[in-house]
Write an enzyme that holds these catalytic residues in place. Structure first.
Site, PDB file in Angstrom:
ATOM      1  N   GLY A 122       0.766  -1.238   0.000  1.00  0.00           N
ATOM      2  CA  GLY A 122       0.000   0.000   0.000  1.00  0.00           C
ATOM      3  C   GLY A 122       0.792   1.282   0.000  1.00  0.00           C
ATOM      4  O   GLY A 122       0.214   2.365   0.105  1.00  0.00           O
ATOM      5  N   ASP A 164       1.474  -1.930 -10.285  1.00  0.00           N
ATOM      6  CA  ASP A 164       2.774  -2.283  -9.711  1.00  0.00           C
ATOM      7  C   ASP A 164       2.842  -3.806  -9.774  1.00  0.00           C
ATOM      8  O   ASP A 164       2.505  -4.500  -8.817  1.00  0.00           O
ATOM      9  CB  ASP A 164       2.862  -1.763  -8.277  1.00  0.00           C
ATOM     10  CG  ASP A 164       4.248  -1.921  -7.683  1.00  0.00           C
ATOM     11  OD1 ASP A 164       5.154  -2.372  -8.408  1.00  0.00           O
ATOM     12  OD2 ASP A 164       4.428  -1.625  -6.492  1.00  0.00           O
ATOM     13  N   CYS A 167       9.623  -3.680  -9.843  1.00  0.00           N
ATOM     14  CA  CYS A 167      10.922  -3.511  -9.185  1.00  0.00           C
ATOM     15  C   CYS A 167      11.897  -4.540  -9.758  1.00  0.00           C
ATOM     16  O   CYS A 167      12.714  -5.105  -9.036  1.00  0.00           O
ATOM     17  CB  CYS A 167      10.801  -3.617  -7.668  1.00  0.00           C
ATOM     18  SG  CYS A 167      10.073  -5.138  -7.057  1.00  0.00           S
TER      19      CYS A 167
END
Length: 431
Positions: free
Chosen positions: A257, A320, A373
């Site tokens: 979050g 994401d 990432c």
């Protein structure tokens, strides 16, 4: 009293030999240590033990007549930690050896205390020759799996040495000031008043940098929700999404979050945080509560919106995406022990499914930010190019950041660029 090194050996054996994550190990074992200094040592031992396991685990094969991995995994992990203390943490030799031998007894393996002492003493005597052997082979020199080093070299040949070196350094602690409750400058003053070394990030509007990680719950302002911990590379997402007050926003794959909270700190949004794991969704709720924020929490599969979407399109979508986490090895060193080459095609296929499934949910004129990432092109620009090849109304929006480099589509921050974690971003606009 619990022996910190014995506890670390137990936890490191779980991480390196049984597949537990560093976060899981800390959550399980840290509460057994009431002293914050012991918890800090535990974190240092586990972080550096995981980071350097691929260097010092093979070294023990040269120091032991009979391997201990299977029969005595905790003692084997303790020996790795002994070498980590001597070579990486650079603790005083005598103290490191003595404490490691004592930890053998705390593990209820007193008969092996002499062996542990002998192995560490032999390392000290033969250190120069043993280090030369480790440095001669790439996996033990840079402590990365061969397949991963090869993949990085293929995708980023000019930067391979810098990436491997960055992965093996301790990252700074980065905070994100909560605009709803403070300013970055006011938070910096409180940190300085508490004796903390901290400075404003030069170009990230909400970021404060501290040189070393620590127990953030003890920093001034944590309980009041004045800040969250978030690497600067992840803070870029809010800038790129550029959500405006009142807009309907979807944060897909949202746990834990951080990016959703950052968006809400900046604007009053109708934000939905989506995640497939109800337990991780509860963690998002806890972070929102501490920071005084609100979002709609929704459990669902981002690749199957027909099961949860209400039919109303979004002004902004942030994906994401689940990824290999190969860009955050300096902050999550255990990933190098758990990730497999065979994971990459599976993850790439999932990323393309999520992108394809969520693109129709975006309003015309809306903006979608795709982030990972990862530093592997198969998970990054390849996924975006796959969508661009099939969605005629998708257009990439060019942008540049103060650090990193342009990818075929989007922008790649490599580990260590600007002292940030590795992150990939692409921004797509629906025509």
């Amino acid at each position: 009293m619990t022996d910190t090194r014995a506890l670390a050996a137990t936890a490191l054996a779980d991480i390196a030999l049984r597949g537990a994550s560093l976060r899981e190990a800390m959550e399980r074992h840290a509460p057994k240590l009431p002293d914050p200094r012991d918890r800090a040592l535990l974190m240092a031992l586990l972080s550096e033990g995981a980071r350097w396991w691929l260097r010092f685990d093979p070294a023990l094969d040269r120091l032991l007549a009979q391997p201990l991995r299977r029969k005595e995994p905790q003692v084997h992990a303790l020996l790795v930690l002994g070498l980590v203390q001597l070579e990486i943490l650079q603790l005083q030799d005598y103290a490191a050896v003595a404490a490691t031998v004592e930890a053998t007894r705390a593990l209820k393996r007193p008969r092996l205390a002499g062996l542990v002492n002998a192995v560490l003493r032999r390392w000290q005597r033969e250190r120069t020759d043993l280090l030369a052997v480790l440095d001669a082979a790439p996996p033990t020199r840079h402590a990365h799996p061969l397949w991963l080093a090869a993949a990085i070299a293929r995708d980023w040949p000019a930067q391979i040495d810098a990436v491997l070196a960055a992965d093996n350094l301790e990252p700074p602690l980065m905070l994100r000031a909560n605009r709803r409750r403070t300013t970055r400058e006011a938070l910096l003053e409180r940190l300085h008043a508490d004796g903390q070394t901290a400075e404003l990030h030069p170009w990230l509007a909400d970021a404060i940098v501290l040189p070393h990680s620590g127990d953030v719950t003890r920093l001034p302002g944590f309980a009041e929700g004045l800040f969250a911990v978030q690497d600067g590379a992840a803070q870029v997402a809010a800038d790129l999404l550029d959500a405006r007050p009142g807009q309907r926003v979807l944060d897909a794959c949202a746990a834990p979050g951080g990016k959703a909270c950052h968006l809400l700190e900046r604007s009053d949004l109708a934000l939905t945080a989506l995640d497939s794991d109800p337990a991780r969704l509860r963690r998002i709720g806890q972070n929102l509560d501490r920071l005084g924020l609100h979002a709609a929490l929704l459990a669902g599969d981002a690749a199957a919106p027909e099961a949860w979407w209400d039919g109303q399109p979004y002004d902004r979508i942030l994906i994401d995406a689940p990824c290999s986490a190969t860009g955050v090895l300096r902050r999550r060193p255990d990933v190098r022990l758990h990730r497999r080459e065979s994971d990459i095609p599976t993850l790439a296929a999932l990323q393309q499914r999520i992108l394809g499934a969520l693109w129709p949910l975006l309003k015309p004129g809306g903006k979608l930010v795709y982030a990972t990432c990862s530093l592997l092109r198969a998970e990054n620009e390849a996924a975006v190019q796959s969508l661009l090849a099939t969605a005629a109304d998708a257009r990439p929006l060019p942008f540049a950041l103060p650090t990193g480099q342009a990818a075929a589509v989007g922008w790649q921050i490599l580990p260590g660029d600007g002292d940030l974690d590795g992150m990939y971003y692409a921004v797509l606009v629906k025509q």
